[in-house]
Design an enzyme around this catalytic site. Structure first.
Site, PDB file in Angstrom:
ATOM      1  N   LYS A  69       0.819  -1.222   0.000  1.00 30.31           N
ATOM      2  CA  LYS A  69       0.000   0.000   0.000  1.00 30.31           C
ATOM      3  C   LYS A  69       0.856   1.277   0.000  1.00 30.31           C
ATOM      4  CE  LYS A  69      -4.031  -2.130   2.176  1.00 30.31           C
ATOM      5  NZ  LYS A  69      -5.024  -2.081   3.243  1.00 30.31           N
ATOM      6  N   GLY A 110     -14.395  -7.213  10.790  1.00 28.76           N
ATOM      7  CA  GLY A 110     -13.940  -6.373   9.679  1.00 28.76           C
ATOM      8  C   GLY A 110     -14.627  -6.609   8.349  1.00 28.76           C
TER       9      GLY A 110
HETATM   10  P1  NAP Z   1       0.438  -4.528   9.009  1.00 30.76           P
HETATM   11  O1  NAP Z   1       0.837  -3.292   8.315  1.00 30.76           O
HETATM   12  O2  NAP Z   1       1.208  -5.766   8.796  1.00 30.76           O
HETATM   13  O3  NAP Z   1       0.386  -4.122  10.563  1.00 30.76           O
HETATM   14  C1  NAP Z   1      -0.053  -4.917  11.532  1.00 30.76           C
HETATM   15  C2  NAP Z   1       0.472  -4.418  12.881  1.00 30.76           C
HETATM   16  O4  NAP Z   1       0.116  -5.426  13.783  1.00 30.76           O
HETATM   17  C3  NAP Z   1       1.982  -4.309  12.947  1.00 30.76           C
HETATM   18  O5  NAP Z   1       2.390  -3.030  12.584  1.00 30.76           O
HETATM   19  C4  NAP Z   1       2.264  -4.662  14.381  1.00 30.76           C
HETATM   20  O6  NAP Z   1       2.242  -3.497  15.189  1.00 30.76           O
HETATM   21  C5  NAP Z   1       1.092  -5.523  14.802  1.00 30.76           C
HETATM   22  N1  NAP Z   1       1.540  -6.911  14.899  1.00 30.76           N
HETATM   23  C6  NAP Z   1       1.995  -7.721  13.916  1.00 30.76           C
HETATM   24  N2  NAP Z   1       2.352  -8.921  14.427  1.00 30.76           N
HETATM   25  C7  NAP Z   1       2.121  -8.857  15.756  1.00 30.76           C
HETATM   26  C8  NAP Z   1       2.310  -9.763  16.837  1.00 30.76           C
HETATM   27  N3  NAP Z   1       2.809 -10.974  16.641  1.00 30.76           N
HETATM   28  N4  NAP Z   1       1.955  -9.347  18.076  1.00 30.76           N
HETATM   29  C9  NAP Z   1       1.459  -8.108  18.276  1.00 30.76           C
HETATM   30  N5  NAP Z   1       1.285  -7.203  17.303  1.00 30.76           N
HETATM   31  C10 NAP Z   1       1.606  -7.576  16.063  1.00 30.76           C
HETATM   32  O7  NAP Z   1      -1.039  -4.909   8.663  1.00 30.76           O
HETATM   33  P2  NAP Z   1      -2.240  -3.916   8.412  1.00 30.76           P
HETATM   34  O8  NAP Z   1      -2.380  -3.653   6.995  1.00 30.76           O
HETATM   35  O9  NAP Z   1      -2.111  -2.786   9.338  1.00 30.76           O
HETATM   36  O10 NAP Z   1      -3.482  -4.842   8.824  1.00 30.76           O
HETATM   37  C11 NAP Z   1      -3.715  -5.206  10.175  1.00 30.76           C
HETATM   38  C12 NAP Z   1      -4.918  -6.122  10.259  1.00 30.76           C
HETATM   39  O11 NAP Z   1      -6.073  -5.463   9.784  1.00 30.76           O
HETATM   40  C13 NAP Z   1      -4.780  -7.378   9.420  1.00 30.76           C
HETATM   41  O12 NAP Z   1      -5.321  -8.453  10.127  1.00 30.76           O
HETATM   42  C14 NAP Z   1      -5.601  -7.087   8.197  1.00 30.76           C
HETATM   43  O13 NAP Z   1      -6.120  -8.268   7.618  1.00 30.76           O
HETATM   44  C15 NAP Z   1      -6.702  -6.228   8.785  1.00 30.76           C
HETATM   45  N6  NAP Z   1      -7.285  -5.323   7.798  1.00 30.76           N
HETATM   46  C16 NAP Z   1      -8.601  -5.463   7.532  1.00 30.76           C
HETATM   47  C17 NAP Z   1      -9.194  -4.625   6.638  1.00 30.76           C
HETATM   48  C18 NAP Z   1     -10.661  -4.778   6.361  1.00 30.76           C
HETATM   49  O14 NAP Z   1     -11.136  -4.245   5.361  1.00 30.76           O
HETATM   50  N7  NAP Z   1     -11.406  -5.431   7.203  1.00 30.76           N
HETATM   51  C19 NAP Z   1      -8.454  -3.614   5.992  1.00 30.76           C
HETATM   52  C20 NAP Z   1      -7.115  -3.501   6.302  1.00 30.76           C
HETATM   53  C21 NAP Z   1      -6.528  -4.370   7.212  1.00 30.76           C
HETATM   54  P3  NAP Z   1       3.402  -3.200  16.262  1.00 30.76           P
HETATM   55  O15 NAP Z   1       4.690  -3.598  15.618  1.00 30.76           O
HETATM   56  O16 NAP Z   1       3.249  -1.770  16.474  1.00 30.76           O
HETATM   57  O17 NAP Z   1       3.129  -4.003  17.491  1.00 30.76           O
END
Ligand code: NAP
Length: 425
Positions: free
Chosen positions: A63, A221
């Protein structure tokens, strides 16, 4: 569905798209083609600049990556620092938007909560967290705390924020196939009035099941996912979407993906009726007893007789954990599956649970060691409260299994159509 777009080639780019719902959603919105394109990082620039697709969505982890390859991006995308929708304009220029902003905003509206003046905790600091933050700022939230593993506010000192009113999970913790995991103990958040989890697979993460248990309004979501896709359609085509389409598609997908799980006394017809439901809906049927035997190489009957009921129940829970996290199945459980508390979340994480009732005098006990060793009415009296508390719906098993199967399909569909998003029904 909007027609007139068969000439358009649309799609989604990302790294791993095997579990994406986007194709199913876009095919319900309009008649353009929608392809899933998995790319390596070094292929992104070339793909974006090629004319393979007229318009496309972008997902994890590209993204941000796509931004330098575009001719311009919207204010929202600039502010959030992420683009999830790219459109090739008539003048040939590539323009990027962020429709996750609209998606998360719609999710708040679907839950029906007023977050103005509230304190919100966002778990995770990734791309989705930035989108959530932007929406919360615009909605007048009083205080926003981003909890990040390596940040000033982290999971070690989260007790400082036990007074939060709203909690949003923007991490992948609890997502399929790692179902059942959670980052926080919701019982500690005594003021919590709403929980929003961006995950949609499973339908109920452990965090959302905790919210349900505590009576806190909650939402997954799926509504966000469908909303962002509908907004993307509007950017792709310049057309406006049909009224009510987000709600309609969200409910269709919920029905299509949630398992239908039958609980009830041994020999109440779960397997016969389950097979008929599966056939009617074109789904896979799973008999939990057969899955048990495949997984542990011993039949449930022999496991009970040789290892004892406690050990059998422990092994049964392992089997159920493995099958119930999948989607779109029809599952017949063993008669005593409801007697173990831990199976409650297992069954309800991704399924509509149906209590199939049948007159005790009609229950056959042959080849069923527990039914044979106990008085059936006593056994039923003991289990009945569990069947009732585990299930979303109770249905009488009629003498015509096909009729029972059709009734279950109809009631399951109506339950999903009538429910308020965020409310337990
Ligand atoms: P991302 O950029 O990979 O970020 C996820 C964040 O989660 C990381 O920055 C990290 O934050 C935290 N994280 C990752 N692994 C972890 C672990 N083992 N323990 C604790 N924290 C952890 O992903 P994203 O795009 O932000 O998406 C996050 C979630 O939202 C995903 O599950 C995705 O499928 C969902 N999502 C859903 C929609 C929808 O339309 N429903 C849209 C977008 C995203 P820290 O490093 O700060 O702890």
């Amino acid at each position: 569905m909007k027609t007139g777009y068969t000439h358009m080639r649309c799609g989604l780019i990302g790294e791993h798209l095997g579990h994406s719902f986007s194709k199913i959603i876009h095919e319900k919105i309009a008649d353009y083609s929608y392809d899933l394109v998995e790319l390596e990082l070094n292929e992104v620039e070339c793909f974006v600049k090629s004319k393979q697709l007229d318009a496309f969505n972008v997902t994890i982890p590209y993204k941000k990556t796509v931004i330098p390859f575009l001719d311009g991006i919207s204010d929202e995308a600039k502010r959030i620092g992420a683009v999830n929708t790219v459109v090739r304009r008539k003048d040939g220029l590539l323009y990027g938007y962020n429709t996750d902003y609209f998606g998360f905003s719609s999710m708040i509206d679907a839950l029906g909560i007023d977050i103005k003046g509230k304190k919100a905790v966002i778990l995770g600091s990734g791309g989705a967290s930035l989108t959530v933050n932007a929406v919360l700022v615009d909605r007048g939230v009083r205080e926003i705390v981003t909890v990040s593993r390596g940040g000033e506010n982290n999971y070690e000192n989260i007790s400082k924020h036990f007074d939060a009113d709203v909690i949003i999970n923007a991490t992948p913790i609890g997502m399929y196939p790692n179902n059942g995991k959670r980052l926080i103990d919701l019982d500690n958040f005594k003021n919590c009035k709403a929980v929003l989890d961006l995950i949609y697979n499973p339908a109920n993460t452990a965090l959302l099941l905790d919210a349900e248990r505590l009576g806190i309004p909650h939402i997954n979501g799926l509504f966000m996912l469908v909303s962002q896709a509908v907004k993307a359609f509007e950017f792709f085509t310049g057309d406006s979407a049909e009224d009510g389409i987000i709600d309609k598609i969200s409910r269709q997908i919920e029905f299509d993906t949630k398992n239908i799980i039958l609980v009830g006394m041994p020999a109440s017809g779960k397997t016969t009726v389950g097979r008929l439901i599966a056939k009617e809906l074109g789904r896979q049927f799973v008999d939990a007893d057969e899955a048990f035997e495949q997984m542990h190489s011993v039949s449930p009957k022999d496991a009970i007789l040789t290892l004892g009921e406690d050990e059998f129940r422990r092994m049964e829970s392992i089997t159920l954990s493995s099958i119930c996290k999948e989607s779109s199945l029809v599952i017949a459980t063993g008669g005593g599956a409801v007697t173990r508390k831990c199976n409650y979340d297992t069954l309800r994480q991704n399924g509509t649970v149906i209590f199939l009732r049948r007159d005790l005098s009609l229950l056959c006990t042959e080849n069923r060691p527990i039914s044979q060793s106990r008085d059936l009415s006593e056994l039923f009296a003991e289990r009945r409260p569990y069947y009732e508390s585990f299930s979303h719906l109770s249905i009488d098993s009629t003498e015509i299994p096909q009729k029972t199967a059709e009734l279950i399909i109809e009631k399951t569909r109506s339950r999903i159509e009538e429910q308020n998003y965020g409310g337990k029904k």
